[in-house]
Design a protein around this motif. Structure first.
Motif, short mmCIF file in Angstrom:
data_model
loop_
_atom_site.label_atom_id
_atom_site.label_comp_id
_atom_site.label_asym_id
_atom_site.label_seq_id
_atom_site.Cartn_x
_atom_site.Cartn_y
_atom_site.Cartn_z
N PHE A 187 11.68 8.95 3.84
CA PHE A 187 11.71 9.69 2.58
C PHE A 187 11.79 8.73 1.39
N VAL A 188 11.23 9.16 0.27
CA VAL A 188 11.37 8.41 -0.98
C VAL A 188 12.82 8.52 -1.44
N SER A 189 13.44 7.38 -1.75
CA SER A 189 14.86 7.41 -2.13
C SER A 189 15.08 7.09 -3.59
N ALA A 190 14.07 6.45 -4.27
CA ALA A 190 14.25 6.12 -5.68
C ALA A 190 14.05 7.37 -6.52
N PRO A 191 14.83 7.57 -7.59
CA PRO A 191 14.65 8.72 -8.46
C PRO A 191 13.26 8.81 -9.05
N THR A 192 12.70 7.66 -9.39
CA THR A 192 11.32 7.61 -9.88
C THR A 192 10.63 6.46 -9.18
N ALA A 193 9.37 6.66 -8.86
CA ALA A 193 8.64 5.61 -8.15
C ALA A 193 8.37 4.45 -9.08
N PRO A 194 8.53 3.22 -8.61
CA PRO A 194 8.24 2.08 -9.45
C PRO A 194 6.76 1.93 -9.66
N ARG A 233 0.83 -1.21 0.00
CA ARG A 233 0.00 0.00 0.00
C ARG A 233 0.86 1.26 0.00
N ILE A 234 1.97 1.23 0.73
CA ILE A 234 2.88 2.39 0.72
C ILE A 234 3.47 2.57 -0.67
N ARG A 235 3.90 1.47 -1.28
CA ARG A 235 4.48 1.53 -2.62
C ARG A 235 3.46 2.08 -3.62
N GLU A 236 2.22 1.61 -3.53
CA GLU A 236 1.18 2.07 -4.44
C GLU A 236 0.89 3.56 -4.24
N GLU A 237 0.91 4.00 -2.99
CA GLU A 237 0.64 5.41 -2.71
C GLU A 237 1.75 6.29 -3.28
N ILE A 238 2.98 5.85 -3.16
CA ILE A 238 4.10 6.61 -3.72
C ILE A 238 3.95 6.73 -5.22
N ALA A 239 3.58 5.62 -5.88
CA ALA A 239 3.41 5.65 -7.34
C ALA A 239 2.19 6.49 -7.74
N ARG A 240 1.08 6.31 -7.00
CA ARG A 240 -0.16 7.03 -7.34
C ARG A 240 0.02 8.54 -7.24
N ARG A 241 0.74 8.97 -6.22
CA ARG A 241 0.95 10.41 -6.02
C ARG A 241 2.15 10.93 -6.81
N GLY A 242 2.89 10.02 -7.46
CA GLY A 242 4.04 10.44 -8.24
C GLY A 242 5.11 11.10 -7.41
N LEU A 243 5.34 10.60 -6.19
CA LEU A 243 6.33 11.20 -5.30
C LEU A 243 7.74 11.00 -5.86
N SER A 244 8.52 12.03 -5.84
CA SER A 244 9.87 11.98 -6.39
C SER A 244 10.88 11.75 -5.28
N GLU A 245 12.14 11.57 -5.67
CA GLU A 245 13.21 11.36 -4.71
C GLU A 245 13.29 12.53 -3.74
N GLY A 246 13.36 12.21 -2.45
CA GLY A 246 13.43 13.24 -1.41
C GLY A 246 12.10 13.61 -0.81
N SER A 247 10.99 13.15 -1.41
CA SER A 247 9.66 13.44 -0.85
C SER A 247 9.51 12.74 0.50
N LYS A 248 8.91 13.45 1.44
CA LYS A 248 8.76 12.90 2.78
C LYS A 248 7.44 12.15 2.91
N LEU A 249 7.50 10.99 3.55
CA LEU A 249 6.29 10.23 3.83
C LEU A 249 5.62 10.79 5.08
N PRO A 250 4.32 10.52 5.26
CA PRO A 250 3.65 10.96 6.48
C PRO A 250 4.32 10.37 7.72
N PRO A 251 4.13 10.97 8.89
CA PRO A 251 4.71 10.44 10.12
C PRO A 251 4.24 9.02 10.40
N GLU A 252 5.03 8.28 11.16
CA GLU A 252 4.70 6.89 11.45
C GLU A 252 3.33 6.75 12.09
#
Length: 256
Positions: free
Chosen positions: A83-90, A28-47
């Motif tokens: 934080f998102v570390s991949a240059p582009t979300a898979p 679900r986290i992976r899907e959310e990163i891809a759905r929102r198009g988060l780029s490298e360095g984007s911060k995820l919500p708090p735990e």
């Protein structure tokens, strides 16, 4: 799914969960990163917020995040968060692959243990219908392989396969309790390349219910397919009947 499967549903555990909780959280986290198009360095919500959104404990969440760290998708910064570390979300995780994939390969991709109970492994003559679908004369010898497919020792599906025997000689000696049909074919230089499939919902008759350990009349998902070789010749026919409460089908659709 069958060794002739072009797609796999998400295997469910006996308690109704599709995967361990941390795996589902990671997906679900992976899907959310891809759905929102988060780029490298984007911060995820708090735990705390992620735990609430995903309805998991912090221990489960951190195991999911550690898995994503191993995959190179996220990273942590002490005191600052994740934080998102991949240059582009898979691409979003899918249970339906784009390529022809065996039941065994799908199970291993989902970190589950495949297995089979072999009911029949013999040779039969092609019926008129089988012969027409396989492009051979009626009466042509076909290898018949019927298996109850297992995931982590749970009965998932009944798989019936018919294969043109002369196109993959030597399969009669293979032990399909553990072996993958696709792997055995490739060892013999036969490469399944494409499948045409239909999927429909039915109910289990008494025989199928007995094989799968479900009640007669319970819902099943039926996959019927023809698999072709690289030269576009029909190689095998496969019908797989999945227990409806142990499998689900999930894929991702998007506009072009």
């Amino acid at each position: 799914m069958t060794d002739a499967s072009p797609a796999a549903a998400s295997p469910a555990s006996q308690d109704g969960g599709a995967d361990p909780l941390w795996v589902r959280a990671a997906d679900r986290i992976r899907e959310e990163i891809a759905r929102r198009g988060l780029s490298e360095g984007s911060k995820l919500p708090p735990e705390r917020e992620l735990c609430t959104r995903l309805d998991v404990s912090r221990v489960t969440l951190r195991r999911a995040l550690a898995h994503l760290v191993d995959q190179g998708l996220v990273t942590s910064s002490h005191g600052r968060g994740w934080f998102v570390s991949a240059p582009t979300a898979p691409a979003p995780a899918r249970d339906w692959p784009e390529d022809l994939e065996s039941f065994t390969a799908t199970a291993r991709r989902k970190h589950m243990r495949p297995g089979s109970l072999v009911l029949r492994h013999d040779t039969v003559a092609a019926t008129l219908d089988d012969a027409e679908r396989l492009g051979v004369p009626a009466g042509t010898p076909l290898m018949r392989l019927e298996r109850v497919r297992l995931l982590n020792d749970v009965r998932i599906a009944l798989d019936r396969t018919l294969l043109v025997a002369e196109r993959a000689p030597g399969l009669g000696s293979s032990d399909f309790r553990e072996a993958s049909l696709f792997d055995e074919l490739r060892r013999r230089g036969v490469s399944p390349e494409r499948a045409e499939a239909t999927i429909e919902a039915r109910t289990a008759d008494e025989a199928l219910a007995g094989h799968l350990g479900i009640a007669p009349g319970a819902p099943v998902l039926v996959l019927d397919q023809t698999v072709y070789t690289r030269d576009r010749r029909p190689l095998l026919l496969s019908t797989v009947e999945y227990s409806g409460d142990r499998y689900r089908l999930r894929t991702t659709l998007q506009t072009g």
